[in-house]
Design a protein around this motif. Structure first.
Motif, mmCIF file in Angstrom:
data_model
loop_
_atom_site.group_PDB
_atom_site.id
_atom_site.type_symbol
_atom_site.label_atom_id
_atom_site.label_comp_id
_atom_site.label_asym_id
_atom_site.label_seq_id
_atom_site.Cartn_x
_atom_site.Cartn_y
_atom_site.Cartn_z
ATOM 1 N N LEU A 89 0.797 -1.226 0.000
ATOM 2 C CA LEU A 89 0.000 0.000 0.000
ATOM 3 C C LEU A 89 0.832 1.280 0.000
ATOM 4 N N PRO A 90 1.908 1.373 0.791
ATOM 5 C CA PRO A 90 2.698 2.610 0.722
ATOM 6 C C PRO A 90 3.444 2.800 -0.601
ATOM 7 N N THR A 91 3.646 1.718 -1.350
ATOM 8 C CA THR A 91 4.372 1.884 -2.614
ATOM 9 C C THR A 91 3.487 2.422 -3.732
ATOM 10 N N ILE A 92 2.172 2.403 -3.557
ATOM 11 C CA ILE A 92 1.278 2.889 -4.617
ATOM 12 C C ILE A 92 1.535 4.359 -4.926
ATOM 13 N N PRO A 93 1.527 5.280 -3.952
ATOM 14 C CA PRO A 93 1.823 6.681 -4.303
ATOM 15 C C PRO A 93 3.227 6.877 -4.856
ATOM 16 N N VAL A 94 4.188 6.130 -4.318
ATOM 17 C CA VAL A 94 5.564 6.260 -4.810
ATOM 18 C C VAL A 94 5.641 5.846 -6.275
ATOM 19 N N MET A 95 5.006 4.747 -6.627
ATOM 20 C CA MET A 95 5.012 4.286 -8.018
ATOM 21 C C MET A 95 4.263 5.271 -8.925
ATOM 22 N N LEU A 96 3.176 5.855 -8.431
ATOM 23 C CA LEU A 96 2.460 6.846 -9.232
ATOM 24 C C LEU A 96 3.318 8.082 -9.486
ATOM 25 N N ILE A 97 4.051 8.513 -8.479
ATOM 26 C CA ILE A 97 4.932 9.677 -8.651
ATOM 27 C C ILE A 97 6.059 9.352 -9.622
ATOM 28 N N LEU A 98 6.670 8.186 -9.468
ATOM 29 C CA LEU A 98 7.734 7.791 -10.395
ATOM 30 C C LEU A 98 7.190 7.642 -11.820
ATOM 31 N N GLY A 99 5.969 7.144 -11.945
ATOM 32 C CA GLY A 99 5.350 7.019 -13.263
ATOM 33 C C GLY A 99 5.108 8.365 -13.928
ATOM 34 N N LYS A 100 4.809 9.382 -13.123
ATOM 35 C CA LYS A 100 4.612 10.723 -13.679
ATOM 36 C C LYS A 100 5.924 11.338 -14.148
ATOM 37 N N MET A 101 7.041 10.885 -13.585
ATOM 38 C CA MET A 101 8.330 11.478 -13.921
ATOM 39 C C MET A 101 8.937 10.877 -15.182
ATOM 40 N N HIS A 136 10.746 22.859 -16.280
ATOM 41 C CA HIS A 136 10.618 22.818 -14.827
ATOM 42 C C HIS A 136 9.158 22.552 -14.446
ATOM 43 N N VAL A 137 8.962 21.412 -13.866
ATOM 44 C CA VAL A 137 7.659 21.062 -13.323
ATOM 45 C C VAL A 137 7.866 20.916 -11.827
ATOM 46 N N SER A 138 7.090 21.638 -11.067
ATOM 47 C CA SER A 138 7.309 21.651 -9.628
ATOM 48 C C SER A 138 6.982 20.302 -9.000
ATOM 49 N N ALA A 139 7.632 20.041 -7.901
ATOM 50 C CA ALA A 139 7.397 18.790 -7.170
ATOM 51 C C ALA A 139 5.965 18.730 -6.659
ATOM 52 N N THR A 140 5.404 19.874 -6.312
ATOM 53 C CA THR A 140 4.023 19.910 -5.840
ATOM 54 C C THR A 140 3.064 19.481 -6.937
ATOM 55 N N ARG A 141 3.328 19.945 -8.157
ATOM 56 C CA ARG A 141 2.463 19.577 -9.279
ATOM 57 C C ARG A 141 2.561 18.079 -9.575
ATOM 58 N N ILE A 142 3.764 17.521 -9.526
ATOM 59 C CA ILE A 142 3.938 16.087 -9.755
ATOM 60 C C ILE A 142 3.225 15.292 -8.671
ATOM 61 N N LEU A 143 3.387 15.697 -7.420
ATOM 62 C CA LEU A 143 2.771 14.992 -6.307
ATOM 63 C C LEU A 143 1.249 15.041 -6.393
ATOM 64 N N CYS A 144 0.701 16.219 -6.618
ATOM 65 C CA CYS A 144 -0.761 16.351 -6.699
ATOM 66 C C CYS A 144 -1.312 15.604 -7.902
#
Length: 145
Positions: free
Chosen positions: A13-25, A70-78
Motif C-alpha cells: 500500500l505505501p508503494t502505490i503513491p511512490v510508483m504513481l509519482i515515479l510514473g509521472k516522472m 521545470h515542473v514543480s514537485a508539488t504539481r507532480i505529487l498532486c
C-alpha cells in the motif's frame, strides 16, 4: 483487504503513491516525439492526418534540455495522487461495459495517459514547427524628430 496478507499490505500500500509519482516522472512523450520527427516524412499517413508535418523545416530549432522543463514537485505529487480518481472517472465514462471495477479503472488510466500524451506530443510538435519557421527581422530604426 481483510483477507490479504498483512506483509503485502504493509509493503504494497505505501508503494502505490511512490510508483504513481515515479510514473509521472517518466517522459515517454519525448521519446514518441523524437520518433515522430524522425519518421514522419517516411509515413504518408501522418501527412494526411496532419498536413505539413512531413515537409522539411527551414532550420532545426535548438532542443530544450529536459532540465529546462521545470515542473514543480508539488504539481507532480498532486497529479500523481489525483490520478486514480481521474482513472476511475475516465473508466466509468469510456468503459462502462466492463464489469470489473479494477479493470475499468486500469483501462481508464491507460486511456487518460494515452489521450493526454497524444495532445502533449501534438502541442510540442506544433511549437517545434512554429520555432522552425519563424524569421527574425531587423528592427527598423526611426529618426528622431
Amino acid at each position: 483487504m481483510e483477507r490479504a496478507d498483512p506483509l503485502f499490505l504493509l509493503i504494497g500500500l505505501p508503494t502505490i503513491p511512490v510508483m504513481l509519482i515515479l510514473g509521472k516522472m517518466i517522459r515517454w512523450e519525448d521519446y514518441i516525439l523524437r520518433l515522430w520527427r524522425k519518421y514522419s516524412n517516411k509515413l504518408q499517413i501522418f501527412d494526411k492526418i496532419f498536413p505539413g508535418i512531413g515537409c522539411p523545416v527551414p532550420r532545426i530549432p535548438a532542443e530544450a534540455s529536459p532540465l529546462a522543463d521545470h515542473v514543480s514537485a508539488t504539481r507532480i505529487l498532486c497529479g500523481a495522487l489525483v490520478f486514480p480518481t481521474i482513472a476511475t472517472i475516465v473508466g466509468k465514462i469510456m468503459f462502462s461495459s466492463v464489469n470489473s471495477n479494477l479493470q475499468r479503472t486500469i483501462l481508464g488510466g491507460i486511456a487518460f495517459v494515452a489521450i493526454k500524451g497524444a495532445f502533449k506530443v501534438y502541442f510540442k510538435q506544433q511549437q517545434y514547427l512554429r520555432q522552425a519557421h519563424r524569421k527574425i527581422l531587423n528592427f527598423p530604426e526611426q529618426e528622431e524628430a
